[in-house]
Design a protein around this motif. Structure first.
Motif, mmCIF file in Angstrom:
data_model
loop_
_atom_site.group_PDB
_atom_site.id
_atom_site.type_symbol
_atom_site.label_atom_id
_atom_site.label_comp_id
_atom_site.label_asym_id
_atom_site.label_seq_id
_atom_site.Cartn_x
_atom_site.Cartn_y
_atom_site.Cartn_z
ATOM 1 N N LEU A 137 5.268 27.648 -11.457
ATOM 2 C CA LEU A 137 5.768 27.344 -10.190
ATOM 3 C C LEU A 137 5.270 26.107 -9.679
ATOM 4 O O LEU A 137 5.936 25.549 -8.834
ATOM 5 N N LEU A 138 4.350 25.474 -10.108
ATOM 6 C CA LEU A 138 3.610 24.615 -9.453
ATOM 7 C C LEU A 138 2.872 23.515 -10.609
ATOM 8 O O LEU A 138 2.061 24.304 -11.639
ATOM 9 N N SER A 139 2.963 22.285 -10.752
ATOM 10 C CA SER A 139 2.290 21.373 -11.769
ATOM 11 C C SER A 139 1.656 20.352 -11.031
ATOM 12 O O SER A 139 2.203 19.804 -10.092
ATOM 13 N N ILE A 140 0.372 20.088 -11.281
ATOM 14 C CA ILE A 140 -0.494 18.804 -10.525
ATOM 15 C C ILE A 140 -0.557 17.844 -11.557
ATOM 16 O O ILE A 140 -1.077 18.044 -12.553
ATOM 17 N N GLN A 141 -0.236 16.471 -11.318
ATOM 18 C CA GLN A 141 -0.073 15.268 -12.165
ATOM 19 C C GLN A 141 -1.013 14.556 -11.405
ATOM 20 O O GLN A 141 -1.211 14.321 -10.044
ATOM 21 N N ARG A 142 -1.555 13.389 -12.244
ATOM 22 C CA ARG A 142 -2.226 12.341 -11.503
ATOM 23 C C ARG A 142 -0.992 11.367 -10.883
ATOM 24 O O ARG A 142 0.161 11.095 -11.785
ATOM 25 N N MET B 236 0.914 -1.268 -0.132
ATOM 26 C CA MET B 236 0.117 -0.032 -0.054
ATOM 27 C C MET B 236 0.822 1.107 -0.054
ATOM 28 O O MET B 236 1.867 1.408 0.772
ATOM 29 N N LYS B 237 0.646 2.027 -0.946
ATOM 30 C CA LYS B 237 1.379 3.338 -0.893
ATOM 31 C C LYS B 237 0.940 4.280 0.117
ATOM 32 O O LYS B 237 -0.219 4.450 0.543
ATOM 33 N N PRO B 238 2.084 5.196 0.708
ATOM 34 C CA PRO B 238 1.839 5.895 1.822
ATOM 35 C C PRO B 238 0.953 7.196 1.171
ATOM 36 O O PRO B 238 1.048 7.546 -0.214
ATOM 37 N N PHE B 239 -0.201 8.103 1.888
ATOM 38 C CA PHE B 239 -0.802 8.858 1.747
ATOM 39 C C PHE B 239 -0.120 10.142 1.238
ATOM 40 O O PHE B 239 -0.462 10.858 0.398
ATOM 41 N N PHE B 240 0.967 10.425 1.952
ATOM 42 C CA PHE B 240 1.768 11.725 1.911
ATOM 43 C C PHE B 240 3.283 11.199 1.945
ATOM 44 O O PHE B 240 3.529 10.658 2.853
ATOM 45 N N LYS B 241 3.970 11.750 0.953
ATOM 46 C CA LYS B 241 5.203 11.616 0.938
ATOM 47 C C LYS B 241 6.028 12.744 0.064
ATOM 48 O O LYS B 241 5.321 13.289 -0.901
ATOM 49 N N ILE B 242 7.228 13.176 0.364
ATOM 50 C CA ILE B 242 7.945 14.196 -0.349
ATOM 51 C C ILE B 242 8.946 13.551 -1.163
ATOM 52 O O ILE B 242 9.692 12.959 -0.236
ATOM 53 N N ASN B 243 9.362 13.713 -2.268
ATOM 54 C CA ASN B 243 10.181 13.234 -3.282
ATOM 55 C C ASN B 243 11.177 14.258 -3.337
ATOM 56 O O ASN B 243 10.757 14.924 -4.332
ATOM 57 N N ARG B 244 12.416 14.098 -3.109
ATOM 58 C CA ARG B 244 13.534 15.062 -3.397
ATOM 59 C C ARG B 244 14.490 14.678 -4.299
ATOM 60 O O ARG B 244 15.553 15.158 -4.454
ATOM 61 N N ASN B 245 14.306 13.405 -4.950
ATOM 62 C CA ASN B 245 15.200 12.821 -5.845
ATOM 63 C C ASN B 245 15.383 13.723 -7.183
ATOM 64 O O ASN B 245 16.438 13.357 -7.673
ATOM 65 N N GLY B 246 14.653 14.244 -7.570
ATOM 66 C CA GLY B 246 14.718 15.078 -8.888
ATOM 67 C C GLY B 246 15.695 16.332 -8.499
ATOM 68 O O GLY B 246 15.786 16.940 -7.651
ATOM 69 N N CYS B 247 16.448 16.628 -9.608
ATOM 70 C CA CYS B 247 17.402 17.891 -9.705
ATOM 71 C C CYS B 247 16.470 19.335 -9.795
ATOM 72 O O CYS B 247 16.851 20.023 -8.928
ATOM 73 N N THR B 248 15.529 19.274 -10.707
ATOM 74 C CA THR B 248 15.063 20.604 -10.776
ATOM 75 C C THR B 248 13.643 20.653 -10.116
ATOM 76 O O THR B 248 13.109 22.159 -10.182
ATOM 77 N N THR C 127 -4.043 10.714 -4.477
ATOM 78 C CA THR C 127 -4.036 10.570 -5.824
ATOM 79 C C THR C 127 -3.291 11.689 -6.638
ATOM 80 O O THR C 127 -3.505 11.360 -8.103
ATOM 81 N N TYR C 128 -2.567 12.568 -5.988
ATOM 82 C CA TYR C 128 -1.829 13.621 -6.922
ATOM 83 C C TYR C 128 -0.334 13.543 -6.606
ATOM 84 O O TYR C 128 0.111 13.299 -5.554
ATOM 85 N N ALA C 129 0.405 14.099 -7.715
ATOM 86 C CA ALA C 129 1.753 14.544 -7.578
ATOM 87 C C ALA C 129 1.967 15.961 -7.801
ATOM 88 O O ALA C 129 1.558 16.370 -9.143
ATOM 89 N N ILE C 130 2.360 16.858 -7.017
ATOM 90 C CA ILE C 130 2.354 17.935 -7.012
ATOM 91 C C ILE C 130 4.091 18.255 -7.049
ATOM 92 O O ILE C 130 4.825 18.022 -6.310
#
Length: 128
Positions: free
Chosen positions: A71-76, A1-13, A21-24
């Motif tokens: 500044l901000l993009s929202i994806q599924r 089961m995927k966590p409801f909330f997570k911050i991913n800092r692996n990207g460079c930009t 259900t969103y990726a901000i």
């Protein structure tokens, strides 16, 4: 089961906040150059947003919203790629079914830039 909330800092930009259900995607503010590239990546996702309506381009994760200026993009939110071998087979299959050039799909073609919606492999980093 995927966590409801997570911050991913692996990207460079961009920093990605996964919530429900969103990726901000927010431009990375740690360095000025990264911030500018993050803005451009979000603006590019806005530009590619209209292509998702085309049936042959369902291999891109839907971009739901982009703030003007990038500044901000929202994806599924998608499920991450777990099997690297099947990833390469699926990516090759996508390149034969799409109207976009092979260069688009093979621009930074690592499993971390893709995910699954159902059983469909989709590109989530369409801003680069």
């Amino acid at each position: 089961m995927k966590p409801f909330f997570k911050i991913n800092r692996n990207g460079c930009t961009r920093i990605v906040i996964l919530i429900g259900t969103y990726a901000i995607k927010i431009a990375n503010w740690t360095r000025w150059e990264l911030f500018l590239h993050g803005l451009l990546a979000n603006m590019n996702e806005q530009r590619f947003r209209c292509l998702y309506k085309n049936e042959s381009e369902k291999a891109m994760a839907p971009v739901l919203f982009v703030i003007p200026g990038g500044l901000l993009s929202i994806q599924r939110r998608v499920r991450p790629v777990r099997h690297r071998g099947l990833f390469w087979l699926s990516l090759e299959e996508i390149t034969h079914k799409t109207n976009l050039g092979r260069e688009f799909w093979y621009n930074d073609p690592k499993p971390e830039n893709f995910g699954y919606i159902g059983s469909q492999l989709v590109k989530i980093d369409i801003g680069t």
